[in-house]
Design a protein around this motif. Sequence first.
Motif, PDB file in Angstrom:
ATOM      1  N   ALA A 132       0.878  -1.282  -0.018  1.00 37.06           N
ATOM      2  CA  ALA A 132       0.011  -0.017  -0.016  1.00 37.06           C
ATOM      3  C   ALA A 132       1.000   1.320   0.073  1.00 37.06           C
ATOM      4  O   ALA A 132       2.043   1.195   0.444  1.00 37.06           O
ATOM      5  CB  ALA A 132      -0.881   0.024   1.348  1.00 37.06           C
ATOM      6  N   SER A 133       0.470   2.342  -0.559  1.00 36.23           N
ATOM      7  CA  SER A 133       1.049   3.593  -0.580  1.00 36.23           C
ATOM      8  C   SER A 133      -0.081   4.664  -0.004  1.00 36.23           C
ATOM      9  O   SER A 133      -0.168   5.802  -0.699  1.00 36.23           O
ATOM     10  CB  SER A 133       1.534   3.801  -2.087  1.00 36.23           C
ATOM     11  OG  SER A 133       0.486   3.956  -2.948  1.00 36.23           O
ATOM     12  N   ALA A 134      -0.521   4.757   1.270  1.00 41.08           N
ATOM     13  CA  ALA A 134      -1.427   5.494   1.759  1.00 41.08           C
ATOM     14  C   ALA A 134      -0.663   6.861   1.886  1.00 41.08           C
ATOM     15  O   ALA A 134       0.408   7.108   2.555  1.00 41.08           O
ATOM     16  CB  ALA A 134      -1.762   5.020   3.280  1.00 41.08           C
ATOM     17  N   LYS A 135      -1.132   8.091   1.762  1.00 38.31           N
ATOM     18  CA  LYS A 135      -0.680   9.479   1.855  1.00 38.31           C
ATOM     19  C   LYS A 135      -1.418  10.327   2.976  1.00 38.31           C
ATOM     20  O   LYS A 135      -0.917  10.871   3.782  1.00 38.31           O
ATOM     21  CB  LYS A 135      -0.572  10.340   0.518  1.00 38.31           C
ATOM     22  CG  LYS A 135       0.415   9.656  -0.285  1.00 38.31           C
ATOM     23  CD  LYS A 135       0.725  10.204  -1.531  1.00 38.31           C
ATOM     24  CE  LYS A 135       1.753   9.732  -2.445  1.00 38.31           C
ATOM     25  NZ  LYS A 135       1.867  10.542  -3.944  1.00 38.31           N
ATOM     26  N   SER A 136      -2.801  10.344   2.516  1.00 42.90           N
ATOM     27  CA  SER A 136      -3.563  11.202   3.599  1.00 42.90           C
ATOM     28  C   SER A 136      -3.955  10.494   4.912  1.00 42.90           C
ATOM     29  O   SER A 136      -3.663   9.096   5.231  1.00 42.90           O
ATOM     30  CB  SER A 136      -5.057  11.377   2.691  1.00 42.90           C
ATOM     31  OG  SER A 136      -5.672  10.216   2.867  1.00 42.90           O
ATOM     32  N   PHE A 137      -4.201  11.207   5.930  1.00 47.72           N
ATOM     33  CA  PHE A 137      -4.470  10.728   7.238  1.00 47.72           C
ATOM     34  C   PHE A 137      -5.520   9.656   7.232  1.00 47.72           C
ATOM     35  O   PHE A 137      -5.437   8.749   7.878  1.00 47.72           O
ATOM     36  CB  PHE A 137      -4.697  11.733   8.308  1.00 47.72           C
ATOM     37  CG  PHE A 137      -3.495  12.343   8.840  1.00 47.72           C
ATOM     38  CD1 PHE A 137      -2.353  11.903   9.597  1.00 47.72           C
ATOM     39  CD2 PHE A 137      -3.126  13.939   8.186  1.00 47.72           C
ATOM     40  CE1 PHE A 137      -1.286  12.703   9.729  1.00 47.72           C
ATOM     41  CE2 PHE A 137      -2.166  14.560   8.616  1.00 47.72           C
ATOM     42  CZ  PHE A 137      -1.060  13.913   9.456  1.00 47.72           C
ATOM     43  N   GLN A 138      -6.647   9.716   6.482  1.00 53.95           N
ATOM     44  CA  GLN A 138      -7.780   8.964   6.290  1.00 53.95           C
ATOM     45  C   GLN A 138      -7.084   7.789   5.834  1.00 53.95           C
ATOM     46  O   GLN A 138      -7.556   6.612   6.219  1.00 53.95           O
ATOM     47  CB  GLN A 138      -8.976   9.409   5.647  1.00 53.95           C
ATOM     48  CG  GLN A 138     -10.009   8.684   5.413  1.00 53.95           C
ATOM     49  CD  GLN A 138     -11.053   9.193   4.422  1.00 53.95           C
ATOM     50  OE1 GLN A 138     -10.943  10.317   4.032  1.00 53.95           O
ATOM     51  NE2 GLN A 138     -12.150   8.426   4.192  1.00 53.95           N
ATOM     52  N   ALA A 139      -6.475   7.736   4.603  1.00 51.49           N
ATOM     53  CA  ALA A 139      -5.911   6.523   4.018  1.00 51.49           C
ATOM     54  C   ALA A 139      -5.000   5.769   5.068  1.00 51.49           C
ATOM     55  O   ALA A 139      -4.970   4.378   5.264  1.00 51.49           O
ATOM     56  CB  ALA A 139      -5.227   6.712   2.728  1.00 51.49           C
ATOM     57  N   MET A 140      -4.086   6.504   5.822  1.00 44.64           N
ATOM     58  CA  MET A 140      -3.391   5.818   6.689  1.00 44.64           C
ATOM     59  C   MET A 140      -4.110   5.033   7.801  1.00 44.64           C
ATOM     60  O   MET A 140      -3.722   4.080   8.267  1.00 44.64           O
ATOM     61  CB  MET A 140      -2.322   7.006   7.225  1.00 44.64           C
ATOM     62  CG  MET A 140      -1.185   7.386   6.150  1.00 44.64           C
ATOM     63  SD  MET A 140       0.287   8.491   6.831  1.00 44.64           S
ATOM     64  CE  MET A 140      -0.724   9.894   7.064  1.00 44.64           C
ATOM     65  N   ALA A 141      -5.316   5.927   8.272  1.00 45.84           N
ATOM     66  CA  ALA A 141      -5.977   5.183   9.140  1.00 45.84           C
ATOM     67  C   ALA A 141      -6.626   4.017   8.851  1.00 45.84           C
ATOM     68  O   ALA A 141      -6.727   2.906   9.600  1.00 45.84           O
ATOM     69  CB  ALA A 141      -7.355   6.290   9.747  1.00 45.84           C
ATOM     70  N   LEU A 142      -7.090   3.826   7.465  1.00 42.20           N
ATOM     71  CA  LEU A 142      -7.609   2.605   6.990  1.00 42.20           C
ATOM     72  C   LEU A 142      -6.518   1.431   6.755  1.00 42.20           C
ATOM     73  O   LEU A 142      -7.047   0.291   7.045  1.00 42.20           O
ATOM     74  CB  LEU A 142      -8.363   3.023   5.458  1.00 42.20           C
ATOM     75  CG  LEU A 142      -9.407   3.975   5.257  1.00 42.20           C
ATOM     76  CD1 LEU A 142      -9.812   4.266   4.008  1.00 42.20           C
ATOM     77  CD2 LEU A 142     -10.464   3.455   6.290  1.00 42.20           C
ATOM     78  N   LEU A 143      -5.276   2.168   6.346  1.00 44.62           N
ATOM     79  CA  LEU A 143      -4.465   0.919   6.380  1.00 44.62           C
ATOM     80  C   LEU A 143      -3.923   0.459   7.698  1.00 44.62           C
ATOM     81  O   LEU A 143      -3.582  -0.765   7.617  1.00 44.62           O
ATOM     82  CB  LEU A 143      -3.109   1.730   5.795  1.00 44.62           C
ATOM     83  CG  LEU A 143      -1.897   0.640   5.368  1.00 44.62           C
ATOM     84  CD1 LEU A 143      -2.391  -0.670   4.600  1.00 44.62           C
ATOM     85  CD2 LEU A 143      -0.881   1.378   4.578  1.00 44.62           C
ATOM     86  N   GLN A 144      -3.929   1.333   8.490  1.00 45.14           N
ATOM     87  CA  GLN A 144      -3.570   0.654   9.961  1.00 45.14           C
ATOM     88  C   GLN A 144      -4.643  -0.122  10.470  1.00 45.14           C
ATOM     89  O   GLN A 144      -4.242  -0.977  11.455  1.00 45.14           O
ATOM     90  CB  GLN A 144      -3.534   2.176  11.048  1.00 45.14           C
ATOM     91  CG  GLN A 144      -3.138   1.701  12.426  1.00 45.14           C
ATOM     92  CD  GLN A 144      -1.728   1.174  12.602  1.00 45.14           C
ATOM     93  OE1 GLN A 144      -0.941   1.482  11.817  1.00 45.14           O
ATOM     94  NE2 GLN A 144      -1.453   0.655  13.690  1.00 45.14           N
ATOM     95  N   GLY A 145      -6.100   0.161  10.059  1.00 42.13           N
ATOM     96  CA  GLY A 145      -7.074  -0.765  10.510  1.00 42.13           C
ATOM     97  C   GLY A 145      -6.723  -2.039  10.029  1.00 42.13           C
ATOM     98  O   GLY A 145      -7.076  -3.095  10.631  1.00 42.13           O
ATOM     99  N   GLU A 146      -6.066  -2.291   8.624  1.00 42.96           N
ATOM    100  CA  GLU A 146      -5.976  -3.338   8.007  1.00 42.96           C
ATOM    101  C   GLU A 146      -4.778  -4.184   8.803  1.00 42.96           C
ATOM    102  O   GLU A 146      -4.749  -5.424   9.091  1.00 42.96           O
ATOM    103  CB  GLU A 146      -5.677  -3.321   6.563  1.00 42.96           C
ATOM    104  CG  GLU A 146      -6.852  -2.810   5.691  1.00 42.96           C
ATOM    105  CD  GLU A 146      -6.096  -2.685   4.228  1.00 42.96           C
ATOM    106  OE1 GLU A 146      -5.143  -3.118   3.988  1.00 42.96           O
ATOM    107  OE2 GLU A 146      -6.800  -2.083   3.383  1.00 42.96           O
ATOM    108  N   ASN A 147      -3.856  -3.556   8.955  1.00 44.85           N
ATOM    109  CA  ASN A 147      -2.750  -3.899   9.993  1.00 44.85           C
ATOM    110  C   ASN A 147      -2.992  -4.639  11.373  1.00 44.85           C
ATOM    111  O   ASN A 147      -2.394  -5.376  11.749  1.00 44.85           O
ATOM    112  CB  ASN A 147      -1.272  -2.919  10.169  1.00 44.85           C
ATOM    113  CG  ASN A 147      -0.871  -2.430   8.741  1.00 44.85           C
ATOM    114  OD1 ASN A 147      -0.910  -3.296   7.646  1.00 44.85           O
ATOM    115  ND2 ASN A 147      -0.340  -1.323   8.810  1.00 44.85           N
ATOM    116  N   ILE A 148      -4.019  -3.873  11.940  1.00 47.24           N
ATOM    117  CA  ILE A 148      -4.395  -4.393  13.085  1.00 47.24           C
ATOM    118  C   ILE A 148      -5.318  -5.652  12.923  1.00 47.24           C
ATOM    119  O   ILE A 148      -4.960  -6.535  13.777  1.00 47.24           O
ATOM    120  CB  ILE A 148      -5.485  -3.251  13.777  1.00 47.24           C
ATOM    121  CG1 ILE A 148      -4.661  -1.927  14.112  1.00 47.24           C
ATOM    122  CG2 ILE A 148      -6.202  -3.829  15.040  1.00 47.24           C
ATOM    123  CD1 ILE A 148      -5.530  -0.897  14.685  1.00 47.24           C
TER     124      ILE A 148
END
Length: 725
Positions: A132-148
Amino acid sequence: MIVFLVGGESRLMDDLITKMEKEGHKTYLLTGKRDRRGKYRRVFERYDFPYDSESVQEIFSNVNPDLVLFLGAYDTNYDWSDARKESVRYTADLTNILSAYAFKQDGRFIYLSSEAVYGRSYSSDIHETEPASAKSFQAMALLQGENICRSYRDTRGMDTRILRFDHMYGIPRKGKTDRNPCFWMTLEMLKTNQIAANSRTAFSMIYQDDAVAFAYRAMMEESPKYPLYHITSGEAITQMDLAELIRQNADGVEIRDDTVGEGFRLVLDGSRYQEEFDGKIFVPYEKGVKAVVTYMQKHSSSFLQRDDAGAGWGNRVWSLLCRIFRMLVPYIENLICFIPFFMINNRVVGSQYFSKLDAYLLYVLLFAIVYGQQQAIFSALLATVGYCFRQMYHQSGLEVLMDYSTYIWMAQLFILGMVVGYMRDQILQIKKDDEEEIGYLRGQLGDMTEINDSNVRMKQLFELQLVNQKDSLGKIYEITSSLERYGAYEVLFYAAQTISKLMNTEDVAIYTVANRVYARLFSFTSPTARKMGNSIRYPEMEAMYEDLKEHRVYINKTMDERYPLMAQAIYAEDEMQIILMLWGLPWDRMNLAESNRLTVISYLIQNAVVRANRYLEALHEHRYLEHSKILEKDAFTQLVAAFFEAKRNGLTECSLVRIVCSSEDYKKAGEILEQKLRQTDYIGILDGGLHVLLSNTDEENAKGVILRFGEEGLKSILVNREVAA
């Protein structure tokens, strides 16, 4: 099955509830907020608790659900206008929900993510294995949710599944915004009767009904092969194409071409899902876009502001009247409140206990505190009128005006009201200025964060180059010089591998220029690299040809699928001899640095190729039968060995055909064959007689060539297996 849905009110939530009820599942709902005002479809039981509540664990324990579905990226409980703050709450809520459900060992947890976790352009469809290549804080939050979710799967053995929806669109709720290109472009059409579109921006979308059906199959699978699936239609569409679909379903709409800058492509690859579940799209773009446009036009008043161009003159007049009414509301309220204060003042004037109470002073202070200086002055004027009217019960109007105490009372009333109102206005202005400054600083912080992320990526890239030295000229020369150990016939085959290694891409093709019109595929490193076919008319590829003939590296900045992502030509004595084509490069590597690297590599490869060609020209008389194009046995044996070795390594495709004729008829057969063969095919002698080597020809196509030979009276046999043996 007991299904527990977690998320705010939305069309998606309604469709999921309907789907679960239709399939016979008992459905529970956690709304994420305490008020019961949200509109949801009927479920078996509804819980109005925030996600971070300690009661969530008790709810899960009592319900004991078999499947928990968290809406994640599509949860309307989150306001992403302040994404930095909301991302913290988002991850904390998800962690609380997962930890509360971790007690159930055989339960399933479904997390809905979106394409937003990919923040840059990709030249090809994005597979689940792509980082993944998330840039915005919203995208990073979604990616962090996937990682959790992955963490709980790896450490606790939970069955957590992640479903990424690709630009999901559907009919929105009245007056509610949606986050998809179809909604925003339709909204722009309603507001301005225009649609701005960029033909270089490409993406894919999936209609909500299809997305729910796809997701349901992945949820209910007992033992899926993978924990992550892309839910997508897989059909790319540009902004211009989408704008045209919207215009077809709306009258009097103009499309404004905003095609500028470099292209942007973001399409998820759904092959993993299709291989396992074989999903079918029931709502194509034409049908889905029509449904959205028709609904939004029908309920346009709920999506438009009164002053929008598309709102009409009636709505604009109504908007003006509403603004005038809102301006008059404080004055009307002031007049209404004056009446009870006037009555109170009349009652307390003669009272033994309240005679010292100044009701008008309280009245002015109240409006000064609530509305500010302007309303304080107006209320002071009304109070003055009421005071004078009350005094005229016992005095004449002239006596009231001549009484100095009247003016002293008026002065203190106006001064106090104006001072308090001024202080109130100043405090509000300071708050407003602070909010504007905070908003500006947040924007600056966001820009600094993006700049820092870019700097970090560049730093890591330079560190990587320093550590492994893959981009150094010495390393490039070391790898390209390895071509010298190959024979004259093998150089171009292994040149493709060399370019693939140096340019860090799996998709490289080498075309040899046959004449001023055609170029023939000589070698390739992957099926993608041969997608342009065995022969191309390269002058007709104008965008690429213009750069190649000027000795420049071609970069496909528009992401046109008809062309490779990068290409370079190799010249010998000012004649184009070879065209190198590359695919599989990420967007951020299609830059000047990579162009220069390909230029250096092509020059070094050119030396090996030219040297091999000169060697073959020097031995021309010894390689061919006299006065013919038939290769001698030794030369042809080397050529066949080189081709079939390259075939075994997946670098080319070829076939060998034996011509049944006597040695006396070799030259006669050779003359006939020359008329039927391409410039990239070869005739030569091996043990067993005269043979033809067909380059870039598999066994199926070779059978067609054998039939053409038979029409000329030449009997031939395919001998690929003999060579392989």
